[in-house]
Scaffold this active site. Structure first.
Site, PDB file in Angstrom:
ATOM      1  N   THR A   1      13.879   8.351 -13.890  1.00  0.00           N
ATOM      2  CA  THR A   1      14.284   8.193 -12.382  1.00  0.00           C
ATOM      3  C   THR A   1      15.654   9.133 -12.034  1.00  0.00           C
ATOM      4  O   THR A   1      15.648   9.507 -10.829  1.00  0.00           O
ATOM      5  CB  THR A   1      14.814   6.656 -12.123  1.00  0.00           C
ATOM      6  OG1 THR A   1      13.741   5.951 -12.643  1.00  0.00           O
ATOM      7  CG2 THR A   1      14.991   6.486 -10.485  1.00  0.00           C
TER       8      THR A   1
ATOM      9  N   ASP B   1      13.192   4.349 -18.283  1.00  0.00           N
ATOM     10  CA  ASP B   1      13.276   4.355 -16.851  1.00  0.00           C
ATOM     11  C   ASP B   1      14.222   4.861 -16.330  1.00  0.00           C
ATOM     12  O   ASP B   1      14.390   5.800 -15.432  1.00  0.00           O
ATOM     13  CB  ASP B   1      13.168   2.806 -16.232  1.00  0.00           C
ATOM     14  CG  ASP B   1      12.445   2.901 -15.056  1.00  0.00           C
ATOM     15  OD1 ASP B   1      12.069   3.983 -14.241  1.00  0.00           O
ATOM     16  OD2 ASP B   1      12.311   1.638 -14.255  1.00  0.00           O
TER      17      ASP B   1
ATOM     18  N   VAL C   1      11.294   3.489   1.121  1.00  0.00           N
ATOM     19  CA  VAL C   1      12.428   2.936   0.787  1.00  0.00           C
ATOM     20  C   VAL C   1      13.288   3.315  -0.443  1.00  0.00           C
ATOM     21  O   VAL C   1      12.426   3.922  -1.477  1.00  0.00           O
ATOM     22  CB  VAL C   1      12.103   1.167   0.534  1.00  0.00           C
ATOM     23  CG1 VAL C   1      13.215   0.639  -0.065  1.00  0.00           C
ATOM     24  CG2 VAL C   1      11.375   0.522   1.811  1.00  0.00           C
TER      25      VAL C   1
ATOM     26  N   GLU D   1      15.370   1.955  -2.900  1.00  0.00           N
ATOM     27  CA  GLU D   1      15.947   0.923  -3.283  1.00  0.00           C
ATOM     28  C   GLU D   1      17.478   0.890  -3.977  1.00  0.00           C
ATOM     29  O   GLU D   1      18.078   0.005  -3.771  1.00  0.00           O
ATOM     30  CB  GLU D   1      15.100   0.260  -4.578  1.00  0.00           C
ATOM     31  CG  GLU D   1      13.583  -0.033  -4.095  1.00  0.00           C
ATOM     32  CD  GLU D   1      13.645  -1.614  -3.471  1.00  0.00           C
ATOM     33  OE1 GLU D   1      14.583  -2.040  -3.341  1.00  0.00           O
ATOM     34  OE2 GLU D   1      12.378  -2.084  -3.373  1.00  0.00           O
TER      35      GLU D   1
ATOM     36  N   ALA E   1       0.775  -1.074  -0.093  1.00  0.00           N
ATOM     37  CA  ALA E   1      -0.062  -0.006   0.217  1.00  0.00           C
ATOM     38  C   ALA E   1       0.895   1.390   0.069  1.00  0.00           C
ATOM     39  O   ALA E   1       0.353   2.320   0.559  1.00  0.00           O
ATOM     40  CB  ALA E   1      -0.906  -0.233   1.194  1.00  0.00           C
TER      41      ALA E   1
ATOM     42  N   ASN F   1      15.279   7.980  -5.277  1.00  0.00           N
ATOM     43  CA  ASN F   1      16.670   7.802  -5.562  1.00  0.00           C
ATOM     44  C   ASN F   1      17.213   9.174  -5.861  1.00  0.00           C
ATOM     45  O   ASN F   1      18.690   9.403  -5.392  1.00  0.00           O
ATOM     46  CB  ASN F   1      16.937   6.710  -6.511  1.00  0.00           C
ATOM     47  CG  ASN F   1      16.138   5.326  -6.215  1.00  0.00           C
ATOM     48  OD1 ASN F   1      17.097   4.548  -5.379  1.00  0.00           O
ATOM     49  ND2 ASN F   1      15.065   4.785  -6.588  1.00  0.00           N
TER      50      ASN F   1
ATOM     51  N   LYS G   1      19.188   1.203 -12.742  1.00  0.00           N
ATOM     52  CA  LYS G   1      19.104   2.660 -12.773  1.00  0.00           C
ATOM     53  C   LYS G   1      18.760   3.370 -11.624  1.00  0.00           C
ATOM     54  O   LYS G   1      19.201   4.764 -11.552  1.00  0.00           O
ATOM     55  CB  LYS G   1      17.817   2.782 -13.751  1.00  0.00           C
ATOM     56  CG  LYS G   1      16.366   2.199 -13.366  1.00  0.00           C
ATOM     57  CD  LYS G   1      15.551   2.931 -12.379  1.00  0.00           C
ATOM     58  CE  LYS G   1      14.407   2.372 -12.005  1.00  0.00           C
ATOM     59  NZ  LYS G   1      13.599   3.062 -11.048  1.00  0.00           N
TER      60      LYS G   1
END
Length: 342
Positions: free
Chosen positions: A256, A252, A287, A289, A13, A264, A199
């Site tokens: 990003t 992507d 988070v 990643e 969620a 990020n 990425k």
């Protein structure tokens, strides 16, 4: 199956899980979100909001939520994993006995982007290792240039649905597609997942350059040479190099590494401004990643003998407390070489 009325479980969620669940509900499907916390499920059901991740966004009132995994997944034709990489295995292990008990064989879909610390496994590999083939109808990965914030406003978004099972990929394509959300199929799962994960590392570097005050020339150089690194490691792992020129590769990476919506990028930007990594992660609320993926990519590149100087530099900043400006200088002082190595 009737594509117009699929029963779908969305596990996670957070911002992306919530937006995808809402999109699928808008598409006419019967969707239930599995939230880890009771309070999050209650907010989705009672207020039709998810203020922590999507402030001000109103959800489709037909979208349901629960903190009970069995209730969320019971009878689902499609189960979508949108949880952080480090908990995918644990959630899959909880799901397996439920699938065995029910005899249900859903299509498993991953919208997570990362590599597992320790095993170096991609998300689809984690799912396949935990849930046997007799308990699902295919594993599909969806990836591409997409921010939850933009998709929530119905900004035009294009992604890749990748699977070695083309029928499963086409099914996912039909379930998700609408007037603003388009999926293309791809059978190079390795390439799609490697691009999606790596990425995030380059995006941290791009954010750091912005925080340090570097201009467009520098950022373009980092993104371009970063793509070269991603491709080198991806091809070594068995990917088709053409995949990295597509949506889940350069597409992507661009979104990003250039957007304030990217966690990020924001992490790197804060590092460039001199903030401590742990403080950044504590304040992010979501988070990042790329931090754990930098460790996996660094170790995997060493294991495979693949040269990844930018990734190694970012790893040094994140895990060895190397100064960012000195690290950039050391990258520029490397021996000269051709642009393309064959």
């Amino acid at each position: 199956m009737n594509i117009l009325s699929e029963k779908i479980a969305v596990l996670g969620a957070g911002s992306w899980g919530t937006v995808l669940a809402n999109l699928l509900t808008d598409n006419g499907h019967d969707v239930t979100v599995w939230a880890y916390l009771d309070k999050d499920a209650h907010e989705l059901n009672d207020q039709h909001t998810n203020e922590h991740y999507l402030p001000g966004f109103k959800l489709n009132e037909r979208l349901k939520a629960t903190s009970n995994l069995k209730d969320a997944t019971d009878g689902a034709n499609l189960i979508l994993f949108v949880v952080p990489t480090n908990v995918v295995r644990g959630v899959a292990e909880q799901l397996l006995p439920l699938l065995k008990e029910s005899g249900n064989k859903p299509v498993l879909v991953s919208a997570a982007k990362g590599l597992e610390v320790g095993t170096y496994d991609r998300i689809s590999e984690i799912l396949a290792s935990v849930i046997p083939a007799e308990n699902h109808s295919g594993i599909v990965v969806i990836s591409g240039p997409s921010h939850a914030e933009d998709t929530s406003t119905k900004d035009i978004t294009t992604l890749t649905a990748a699977s070695t099972n083309l029928e499963a990929a086409q099914y996912v394509q039909k379930v998700f597609m609408n007037s603003y959300f388009r999926l293309y199929t791809n059978q190079d799962v390795v390439g799609v997942e490697m691009g999606a994960a790596l990425k995030n590392v380059i995006a941290i570097g791009a954010g750091a350059l912005h925080g340090l005050g570097y201009g467009d020339n520098t950022k373009a150089a980092l993104i371009t040479r970063g793509l070269a690194e991603i491709t080198r490691l991806g091809v070594t792992m068995g990917a088709d190099p053409l995949t990295f020129s597509g949506l889940s590769g350069v597409g992507d990476l661009i979104v990003t590494a250039t957007s304030v919506h990217s966690r990020n990028w924001r992490c790197g930007n804060a590092l460039g401004h001199g903030e401590a990594l742990q403080d950044i992660l504590d304040n992010m609320g979501q988070v990042v990643e790329g931090v754990s993926t930098a460790k996996v990519a660094h170790e995997l590149a060493q294991k495979k003998g693949v040269e990844m100087p930018i990734t190694d530099a970012i790893y040094g900043v994140l895990y060895e407390n190397k100064p960012i400006r000195e690290t950039i200088v050391s990258l520029m002082e490397r021996d000269s070489k051709p642009e393309f190595d064959y």
